[in-house]
Design a protein around this motif. Sequence first.
Motif, PDB file in Angstrom:
ATOM      1  N   GLN A   1      -7.562  -1.875   0.486  1.00 16.45           N
ATOM      2  CA  GLN A   1      -8.093  -0.584   0.048  1.00 16.45           C
ATOM      3  C   GLN A   1      -8.110   0.440   1.186  1.00 16.45           C
ATOM      4  O   GLN A   1      -7.954   1.638   0.954  1.00 16.45           O
ATOM      5  CB  GLN A   1      -9.512  -0.772  -0.500  1.00 16.45           C
ATOM      6  N   LYS A   2      -8.251  -0.034   2.417  1.00 19.14           N
ATOM      7  CA  LYS A   2      -8.310   0.884   3.558  1.00 19.14           C
ATOM      8  C   LYS A   2      -6.961   1.530   3.862  1.00 19.14           C
ATOM      9  O   LYS A   2      -6.905   2.472   4.648  1.00 19.14           O
ATOM     10  CB  LYS A   2      -8.814   0.143   4.806  1.00 19.14           C
TER      11      LYS A   2
ATOM     12  N   PRO B   1      -7.655   8.222  -3.229  1.00 19.19           N
ATOM     13  CA  PRO B   1      -8.975   7.646  -3.527  1.00 19.19           C
ATOM     14  C   PRO B   1      -9.120   7.243  -4.990  1.00 19.19           C
ATOM     15  O   PRO B   1     -10.030   6.496  -5.341  1.00 19.19           O
ATOM     16  CB  PRO B   1      -9.938   8.777  -3.154  1.00 19.19           C
TER      17      PRO B   1
ATOM     18  N   ASP C   1       0.882   4.145  -2.963  1.00 21.57           N
ATOM     19  CA  ASP C   1       0.692   5.562  -2.642  1.00 21.57           C
ATOM     20  C   ASP C   1       1.891   6.398  -3.086  1.00 21.57           C
ATOM     21  O   ASP C   1       1.733   7.435  -3.746  1.00 21.57           O
ATOM     22  CB  ASP C   1       0.487   5.740  -1.135  1.00 21.57           C
TER      23      ASP C   1
ATOM     24  N   LEU D   1      -4.889   2.777   1.460  1.00 21.48           N
ATOM     25  CA  LEU D   1      -4.488   3.665   0.374  1.00 21.48           C
ATOM     26  C   LEU D   1      -5.001   5.071   0.651  1.00 21.48           C
ATOM     27  O   LEU D   1      -6.178   5.258   0.941  1.00 21.48           O
ATOM     28  CB  LEU D   1      -5.041   3.159  -0.961  1.00 21.48           C
TER      29      LEU D   1
ATOM     30  N   ALA E   1       0.834  -1.212   0.000  1.00 20.81           N
ATOM     31  CA  ALA E   1       0.000   0.000   0.000  1.00 20.81           C
ATOM     32  C   ALA E   1       0.865   1.258   0.000  1.00 20.81           C
ATOM     33  O   ALA E   1       0.556   2.235  -0.697  1.00 20.81           O
ATOM     34  CB  ALA E   1      -0.928  -0.010   1.212  1.00 20.81           C
TER      35      ALA E   1
ATOM     36  N   GLU F   1      -7.114   2.324  -7.927  1.00 22.61           N
ATOM     37  CA  GLU F   1      -8.057   1.229  -8.146  1.00 22.61           C
ATOM     38  C   GLU F   1      -7.334  -0.100  -7.990  1.00 22.61           C
ATOM     39  O   GLU F   1      -6.310  -0.357  -8.630  1.00 22.61           O
ATOM     40  CB  GLU F   1      -8.656   1.325  -9.555  1.00 22.61           C
ATOM     41  N   LEU F   2      -7.865  -0.946  -7.134  1.00 21.11           N
ATOM     42  CA  LEU F   2      -7.342  -2.295  -6.978  1.00 21.11           C
ATOM     43  C   LEU F   2      -8.347  -3.269  -7.575  1.00 21.11           C
ATOM     44  O   LEU F   2      -9.548  -3.108  -7.403  1.00 21.11           O
ATOM     45  CB  LEU F   2      -7.125  -2.636  -5.501  1.00 21.11           C
ATOM     46  N   ARG F   3      -7.858  -4.262  -8.238  1.00 22.05           N
ATOM     47  CA  ARG F   3      -8.757  -5.275  -8.788  1.00 22.05           C
ATOM     48  C   ARG F   3      -8.115  -6.642  -8.595  1.00 22.05           C
ATOM     49  O   ARG F   3      -6.881  -6.755  -8.562  1.00 22.05           O
ATOM     50  CB  ARG F   3      -9.043  -5.017 -10.262  1.00 22.05           C
TER      51      ARG F   3
ATOM     52  N   ARG G   1      -3.751   2.072 -10.871  1.00 23.58           N
ATOM     53  CA  ARG G   1      -4.484   0.827 -11.130  1.00 23.58           C
ATOM     54  C   ARG G   1      -3.527  -0.343 -10.939  1.00 23.58           C
ATOM     55  O   ARG G   1      -2.452  -0.369 -11.518  1.00 23.58           O
ATOM     56  CB  ARG G   1      -5.045   0.836 -12.552  1.00 23.58           C
TER      57      ARG G   1
END
Length: 530
Positions: A467-468, A473, A449, A470, A445, A476-478, A455
């Motif tokens: 996600q918490k 905003p 950042d 980063l 993370a 995007e994580l996938r 992405r």
Amino acid sequence: MNANRSAIVGYAMIAAFAVVRVASTARVFSATFDEPMHLACGLDWLYGRPYTAQPDNPPLARIAAALPFALARSAIPGPSLDNVSRGNAILYAGDYRENVARARAGNLLFLLAGIFAVGRWSERRFGRGAGLASAALFAWLPAVRAHAGLATTDMAATAAFAVALLALDRWRDDPTRARGAALGASAAAGTLSKFSFVPFFGIAVAAAIVADRKRPSFRFLVLPAGVAALAIWAGYRFEAGTLAGADPRAPTFASLAVPAFARPASVWGARHLPVPAPMFFAGAAELGAENVQGHPGFLFGKIRDHGCWYYFPAAVFFKTPIPFLLLAAAGAAAAIRKGGRAREAALLPVAMLASMLPASIDIGVRHALPMFVPLSAIAGAGLVAMAKRPDARVVAAILVAWMAVRTEAAHPDYLPWFNEAAGAHPERILQDSNLDWGQDYLRLAETIDREHIRRCAVFFSGTVVLQKHLSDPRAELRPASSGDRSPGWYAVPEGVLAMDADARDGAYAWLDDYAFRRIGASIRLYHVPR
């Protein structure tokens, strides 16, 4: 300053340095796979809830992890969620890093106890100099530092084993009631830390009985055994009843954990026989069933569901500093020649290792961690013996410097540490908690950042809600997909590449065409250009 006070100061300095180094890792790593579960189960115990979630681990180390949260009256979700989600709900109720560090702080007490007990046990066998050397070598072991820095059960069991060995030695010398009670309490602490303590300590007790067979003291084992039984019962809150009444799954586990001819009696007993601490026996049955059913384990590129007899010899070899092994070999040779309790100490790790050969749950050197207690003692004896010889002093100094430099250079990455024999690709030798235990997602993370990665495809295999962590905003994580070859960033853990079926079939081999860098030691971060 007299010699005894000097020794105490020496132990204190060794322990203080180790604690500082281990404590400084607590906020670096994300929670590993088991830590949220242990935290949730510890709070269950402290809040008086049924101890039925993952009972194959006893409660003591879990209580140590959960105690700061219980004192703060932290809320804990009910059983509708899985144990990882329950633990994460606690860790994410506030500052995640601080909460993870709070959960891990309890193991620092076990580290302290382990260092002092290893030193004192070695001192009784080999002398004061060997005691200090053994304590220092134990505190410098990467595996010890790694698991002392996590909210798991392995360090507690290791420290309790060291304390129990010391208590056993003291009781053998003078079997008073006080020493018998101390022996029983220390054995209970080990049993309440991890079920594997029981066979390990049983080997030590059996060796002592054989060595002292001409002495009458062992007829008084009833006192320490009674104290241990009472303390273990207290650890399970003095509950009583049938195993099935405590945990409806217990009859199934009981039937799986025993040979076929004993299954009817085992199931009947689980359903109808009332016992003290039924969850203790239900947890032991669950662990026995897991051992029979097997668990995927990785060694030398192969995955086996039912273990490999040479797994733990290989794990101990590759996860232990080579200079430590050389010192232990020198100390063992001298101890065997000396005989008596020195020889007993040298043979104990061999017997412990032999007891692990049939194991079906081959997932980390951490399961062999108590073995490093007697190994540290004989390594310390070997160091002192070499230091006394003018022709070996330089070699002894080189071995100590080698071990110290390699261990300190690894800071804070003690968990994925391998010795030089593993070469450039330790991920091809061992996996699981030896290398990738989900510990590097906070670092991932931070990298996302810092480098403004918008992405990233992540093949996730941890417990963190990434996600918490980063701050951007727009990032995007996938989930990573075997059919996705689009340009961008890909984060792939070593454990996934080694053990995931699609990865082993070559689904991600196309990434080999691109350079990667490591996030910590366990995640590969690839960039696929447009």
